[in-house]
Design an enzyme around this catalytic site. Structure first.
Site, PDB file in Angstrom:
ATOM      1  N   GLN A  58       0.827  -1.189   0.000  1.00 40.12           N
ATOM      2  CA  GLN A  58       0.000   0.000   0.000  1.00 40.12           C
ATOM      3  C   GLN A  58       0.869   1.250   0.000  1.00 40.12           C
ATOM      4  OE1 GLN A  58      -3.464  -1.334   3.088  1.00 40.12           O
ATOM      5  NE2 GLN A  58      -1.359  -1.674   3.707  1.00 40.12           N
ATOM      6  N   GLU A 113      -3.382   0.355  12.660  1.00 44.30           N
ATOM      7  CA  GLU A 113      -3.377   1.682  13.280  1.00 44.30           C
ATOM      8  C   GLU A 113      -3.295   1.612  14.804  1.00 44.30           C
ATOM      9  OE1 GLU A 113      -6.690   5.247  13.792  1.00 44.30           O
ATOM     10  OE2 GLU A 113      -6.918   3.738  12.230  1.00 44.30           O
ATOM     11  N   ASP A 133      -1.893  -8.102  11.069  1.00 43.08           N
ATOM     12  CA  ASP A 133      -1.902  -7.160   9.948  1.00 43.08           C
ATOM     13  C   ASP A 133      -0.851  -7.604   8.941  1.00 43.08           C
ATOM     14  OD1 ASP A 133      -2.990  -3.983   9.646  1.00 43.08           O
ATOM     15  OD2 ASP A 133      -1.319  -4.578   8.371  1.00 43.08           O
ATOM     16  N   ASP A 164      -0.762 -12.496   6.572  1.00 37.69           N
ATOM     17  CA  ASP A 164      -2.081 -12.459   5.947  1.00 37.69           C
ATOM     18  C   ASP A 164      -3.081 -13.068   6.925  1.00 37.69           C
ATOM     19  OD1 ASP A 164      -4.320 -13.892   4.400  1.00 37.69           O
ATOM     20  OD2 ASP A 164      -3.457 -12.603   2.858  1.00 37.69           O
ATOM     21  N   ALA A 165      -4.172 -12.373   7.203  1.00 35.53           N
ATOM     22  CA  ALA A 165      -5.132 -12.834   8.209  1.00 35.53           C
ATOM     23  C   ALA A 165      -5.738 -14.187   7.847  1.00 35.53           C
ATOM     24  CB  ALA A 165      -6.237 -11.803   8.403  1.00 35.53           C
ATOM     25  N   ASP A 182     -11.082  -5.338  10.829  1.00 34.35           N
ATOM     26  CA  ASP A 182     -10.736  -3.921  10.706  1.00 34.35           C
ATOM     27  C   ASP A 182      -9.804  -3.776   9.515  1.00 34.35           C
ATOM     28  OD1 ASP A 182     -10.411  -1.231  11.129  1.00 34.35           O
ATOM     29  OD2 ASP A 182      -8.942  -1.459  12.738  1.00 34.35           O
TER      30      ASP A 182
END
Length: 334
Positions: A58, A113, A133, A164-165, A182
């Protein structure tokens, strides 16, 4: 998607090195501008650009905005703003944990976050929290720049996993009382859209829930015009997997829209406002700024137009029929 000016006295900050990443298209102005959909843009004034970076997954930026304080932007989409992030995170976390009879073990998908962890760790009965995350650089970025959440990362109840979740949940043997999504919005080319699919909910999430367990996910824009992007589809997808599904929404000023969440379980999700207030008083340290029993009752009472769409939604979210909100992720841009 996002556009930021570096002119008229705006300070780039130490981290940006004068470079732009996803936040390209600079123009001579002191404003951040985000294209919400075709022919519609949302902008607000900046004090400075504190930091920008590009990770494997990202593009990220931290902005100091005049109306909303520090704002985290990922792939050109505002994710969280200092002055009103409590609305989003209280709505994401507390309804699920309070509807559960005694939530002790929690798993967060995403949440880099740190604000979701912060709200979970206010619950006295939570004994173990796993936050998974995929993007280590985003987590380190937020730990460095979002001071309000630093204590959460130091809490001994929390285990931070960079993975990776989906892979993490599939490989873990233990189950959880509440699993929270989330995740970044499902945008084309982004890293998260596969975690909104029926197959993921059915074969990865649900088997990792304890008896009476609850799953909750952020579900994108839920406004009178925007709820058909992904909110209604995510709701209908969860209805195919869980017996009880509760959609709810709230206005978040920095998002310029109503935002939606969906809570799901195979156990009933019914508590009166009075029961919710009592559980908040007994279980949560400190006072919520936004959410109480009456507020949740209002949030889960959707407008006629949105209810009609949800009642008549037939599409199920799959990798082959994925819906996306407006915008493009890093890997779609390359």
């Amino acid at each position: 998607m996002g556009e930021i000016s570096c002119s008229n006295g705006i300070n780039n900050g130490n981290g940006s090195n004068g470079k732009s990443h996803s936040l390209t298209g600079y123009r001579k102005s002191c404003w951040y501008e985000e294209e919400i959909e075709e022919n519609l843009r949302w902008s607000f004034a900046l004090n400075s650009i504190l930091h920008t970076a590009a990770t494997e997954y990202q593009d990220i930026a931290l902005l100091d905005t005049k109306p909303f304080g520090k704002a985290l932007v990922i792939d050109g989409k505002l994710q969280s703003a200092e002055v009103d992030e409590f609305i989003y995170h209280e709505c994401l976390v507390h309804p699920a944990l309070l509807h559960h009879s005694n939530a002790k073990a929690i798993f967060i998908m995403g949440g880099g976050e740190g604000s979701t962890a912060r709200e979970i760790l206010r619950h006295k009965n939570v004994e173990k929290l796993v936050m998974c995350d995929i993007d280590k650089e985003v987590v380190e970025f937020c730990k460095s720049y979002l001071v309000v959440n630093r204590e959460s990362f130091c809490d001994p109840r929390m285990e931070l996993i960079i993975n990776d979740a989906r892979v993490e949940l599939e490989n873990r043997k233990e189950c959880y009382d509440v699993i929270i999504g989330d995740l970044a919005d499902p945008i084309e080319g982004g890293p998260c859209y596969k975690l909104y699919t029926k197959s993921f909910y059915e074969f990865t999430v649900k088997p990792r829930l304890n008896h009476g367990g609850i799953f909750v996910t952020q579900a994108g824009p839920a406004g009178i015009f925007s709820h058909t992007e992904v909110f209604s589809c995510i709701y209908n997808t969860l209805r195919q997997v869980f017996k009880y599904v509760v959609p709810y929404s709230a206005h978040i000023p920095s998002y310029a829209d109503i935002w939606g969440w969906v809570m799901a379980s195979d156990s009933p999700l019914v508590l009166s406002p009075e029961e919710l207030d009592l559980r908040m008083k007994l279980r949560i340290k400190g006072e919520n700024r936004y959410l109480d029993g009456k507020t949740f009752s209002s949030a889960s009472t959707l407008s006629k137009a949105v209810r009609n769409t949800l009642d008549n939604e037939t599409e199920v979210y799959t990798e082959g029929t994925a819906r996306f909100i407006y915008g493009h992720g890093k890997h779609c841009q390359e």
